[in-house]
Design an enzyme around this catalytic site. Structure first.
Site, PDB file in Angstrom:
ATOM      1  N   LEU A   1      28.666  31.258  16.041  1.00 46.31           N
ATOM      2  CA  LEU A   1      30.033  30.963  16.494  1.00 46.31           C
ATOM      3  C   LEU A   1      30.877  31.548  15.266  1.00 46.31           C
ATOM      4  O   LEU A   1      30.666  31.537  14.220  1.00 46.31           O
ATOM      5  CB  LEU A   1      30.559  29.642  16.635  1.00 46.31           C
ATOM      6  N   ASP A   2      31.754  32.697  15.918  1.00 49.62           N
ATOM      7  CA  ASP A   2      32.652  33.397  14.933  1.00 49.62           C
ATOM      8  C   ASP A   2      33.357  32.136  14.040  1.00 49.62           C
ATOM      9  O   ASP A   2      33.781  31.169  14.351  1.00 49.62           O
ATOM     10  CB  ASP A   2      33.591  34.191  15.455  1.00 49.62           C
TER      11      ASP A   2
END
Length: 230
Positions: free
Chosen positions: A59-60
């Site tokens: 996940l960024d």
């Protein structure tokens, strides 16, 4: 972020997997510049096991929501296989500037890195890139601001796929300083949230389905688009 906070963010737990609600602004792994990371806090999620869990996917940093953690090596391998085979079911919520005229559709645009620097995560659409497919559905609209609430389903899992795809269609994700119109500093925060994660982890059991509540910085905009109060 403190240990008590990560415990409060636990959404699901069984013998193989944990799912937590990752806060926006916190990277999962250490970067070249150092700083705070989620990894530093995972010892609090051992629950008696000898090793801390590990993230099974990306996940960024600025994306919030459902993040799956494998509790041991065999569990992590099974989870990694689910994500590699595209069997994990992922739905993201995004607030975008503008929005599509239609109610549903898909974005089929190949993606590749903007430069040859292996440290660069910035991406672009390019016919010579890797196949990349995103399906989308309008969840609500805010006529006053012109913004749209989308549910996004990435069929492939390219770096920054949802952010690049939305920007390429002319409706960038609100708060995106790389592909959108937000300033690099002091913006509203990226309005992208991993809302639902489905994991068909056990052959003879139903898919594990986990939802993460909308993050605080997105609630006002989502409410303006029709999300019912929590």
């Amino acid at each position: 972020m403190i240990v008590d906070d990560i415990l409060s963010r636990l959404l699901y737990r069984d013998a193989l997997v944990l799912v937590i609600d990752k806060p926006a602004g916190l990277p999962v792994h250490p970067g070249p510049k150092g700083g705070e990371t989620l990894t530093r806090h995972l010892d609090a999620l051992r629950f008696g096991l000898p090793r801390r869990p590990e993230a099974a996917h990306r996940l960024d940093r600025d994306t919030s929501g459902c993040l799956a953690l494998g509790r041991h090596a065999k569990a992590l391998a099974r989870l990694n296989a689910l994500f590699a085979q595209g069997r994990a079911e992922k739905t993201y919520w995004a607030l975008v500037e503008g929005g599509p005229a239609e109610e549903t559709g898909e974005i089929d645009l190949p993606l590749m890195r903007r430069s040859d620097d292996p440290r660069s995560w910035w991406m672009k659409t390019d016919p010579a890139g890797d196949p990349s497919l995103t399906r989308w559905r309008v969840m609500g609209r805010d006529p006053a601001s012109g913004r749209t609430w989308l549910a996004l389903n990435p069929v492939t899992g390219r770096t920054h796929q949802l952010r690049v795809h939305c920007a390429a269609m002319g409706w960038p994700i609100l708060g995106d300083p790389i592909y959108g119109t937000a300033p690099r500093h002091g913006g509203p925060g990226l309005h992208l949230h991993a809302r639902t994660l489905g994991l068909p982890l056990y052959p003879k059991k139903p898919t594990i389905t986990v939802e993460a509540p909308a993050p605080g910085h997105m609630r006002e905009g989502l409410a303006a688009c029709g999300l019912a109060p929590l």
